[in-house]
Design an enzyme around this catalytic site. Structure first.
Site, mmCIF file in Angstrom:
data_model
loop_
_atom_site.group_PDB
_atom_site.id
_atom_site.type_symbol
_atom_site.label_atom_id
_atom_site.label_comp_id
_atom_site.label_asym_id
_atom_site.label_seq_id
_atom_site.Cartn_x
_atom_site.Cartn_y
_atom_site.Cartn_z
ATOM 1 C CG ASP A 1 1.194 -5.369 8.913
ATOM 2 O OD1 ASP A 1 2.287 -5.702 9.057
ATOM 3 O OD2 ASP A 1 1.292 -4.627 8.538
ATOM 4 C CG ASP A 43 2.044 -0.860 6.362
ATOM 5 O OD1 ASP A 43 2.402 -2.410 6.729
ATOM 6 O OD2 ASP A 43 2.470 0.183 6.161
ATOM 7 C CG ASP A 85 3.606 -1.379 14.124
ATOM 8 O OD1 ASP A 85 3.044 -0.414 14.389
ATOM 9 O OD2 ASP A 85 3.500 -2.656 14.437
HETATM 10 O O1 LIG Z 1 7.236 -3.959 14.446
HETATM 11 C C1 LIG Z 1 7.535 -3.939 13.305
HETATM 12 O O2 LIG Z 1 8.510 -3.431 12.507
HETATM 13 C C2 LIG Z 1 6.609 -4.052 12.004
HETATM 14 O O3 LIG Z 1 5.155 -3.998 12.395
HETATM 15 P P1 LIG Z 1 4.528 -5.243 11.133
HETATM 16 O O4 LIG Z 1 4.844 -6.772 11.114
HETATM 17 O O5 LIG Z 1 3.286 -5.259 11.671
HETATM 18 O O6 LIG Z 1 3.820 -3.903 10.208
HETATM 19 MG MG LIG Z 2 2.910 -2.991 8.032
#
Ligand SMILES: O=C(O)COP(=O)(O)O
Ligand SMILES: [Mg+2]
Length: 226
Positions: A8, A172, A10
């Site tokens: 993942d 996360d 963010d």
């Molecule tokens: O941009 C988002 O909503 C979250 O991004 P992610 O899936 O990398 O946590």
């Molecule tokens: Mg994330």
């Protein structure tokens, strides 16, 4: 045994909260609304940009994207603000580069599976010099469905010719967990991101440092050999 790893973005590889909050608050300011605390914006991250805009616009976790002129204006304002400030403060979490180097040296193909739209993901990966680690990058708009759907992880498994049971999802948030479960992939929860810690109990494992991710993967490989 773990053969390939899907990360993942963010809250897992990068700490993007300050820039996301700045863009969301710039959007709110353009619409005459007061700023929200960064932590609140963080609690709204995880389902892609359109959902983030809907939630931060209404300051409501249940808000959904719609076709209203107000949301269209808000989306455009957020898009412009975030593209401009994309990597102002955004950095990799400690140990992430060493982890990616380590996994690559161990011969594990790496994929990125984020719900962030590609328009933001691609420049961010290049700006932070992370793009070179990934065989495959899927943004939230790369396929007809995003996490928590199984589709992105099944797509990665097929592209890497790796059985889903040997493709580890490292993330996360609950969406990472649900996507992994739906695709029958193991899931390793990182506790430094934006997710609700209560969800971690449902993961295959929980780690508190990037180094522990490498150790966890190494243990799975070792266990399989034994
Ligand atoms: O941009 C988002 O909503 C979250 O991004 P992610 O899936 O990398 O946590
Ligand atoms: Mg994330």
């Amino acid at each position: 045994m773990i053969r390939a790893v899907a990360f993942d973005l963010d809250g897992t590889l990068i700490d993007s909260l300050q820039d996301l909050a700045a863009a969301a608050n710039q959007m709110r300011s353009q619409l005459g609304l007061p700023a929200l605390p960064a932590e609140r914006v963080g609690s709204y991250v995880g389902d892609g940009a359109a959902v983030l805009v809907a939630r931060t616009l209404q300051d409501n976790p249940a808000a959904q994207p719609d076709d209203s002129p107000q949301q269209a204006t808000a989306r455009a304002a957020f898009h412009q603000a975030y593209l401009t400030g994309l990597s102002q403060h955004t950095r990799c979490y400690p140990g992430i580069r060493a982890l990616l180097d380590h996994l690559q040296q161990q011969g594990h193909p790496l994929a990125l599976v984020t719900n962030k739209p590609l328009a933001f993901t691609t420049p961010l990966l290049h700006g932070l010099d992370l793009h070179r680690y990934f065989t495959l990058v899927l943004g939230g708009d790369s396929l007809p469905e995003k996490k928590p759907s199984a589709l992105p992880l099944l797509h990665v498994a097929q592209a890497l010719d790796c059985p889903p049971a040997q493709l580890l999802m490292v993330g996360d948030s609950r969406n990472d967990l649900l996507a992994a479960r739906a695709a029958s992939c193991p899931m390793l929860w990182v506790d430094w991101g934006y997710g609700d810690p209560a969800d971690a109990a449902e993961a295959s494992g929980v780690v508190s440092t990037a180094e522990e991710v490498g150790l966890w993967v190494g243990e799975q490989v070792g266990l399989d050999v034994l």
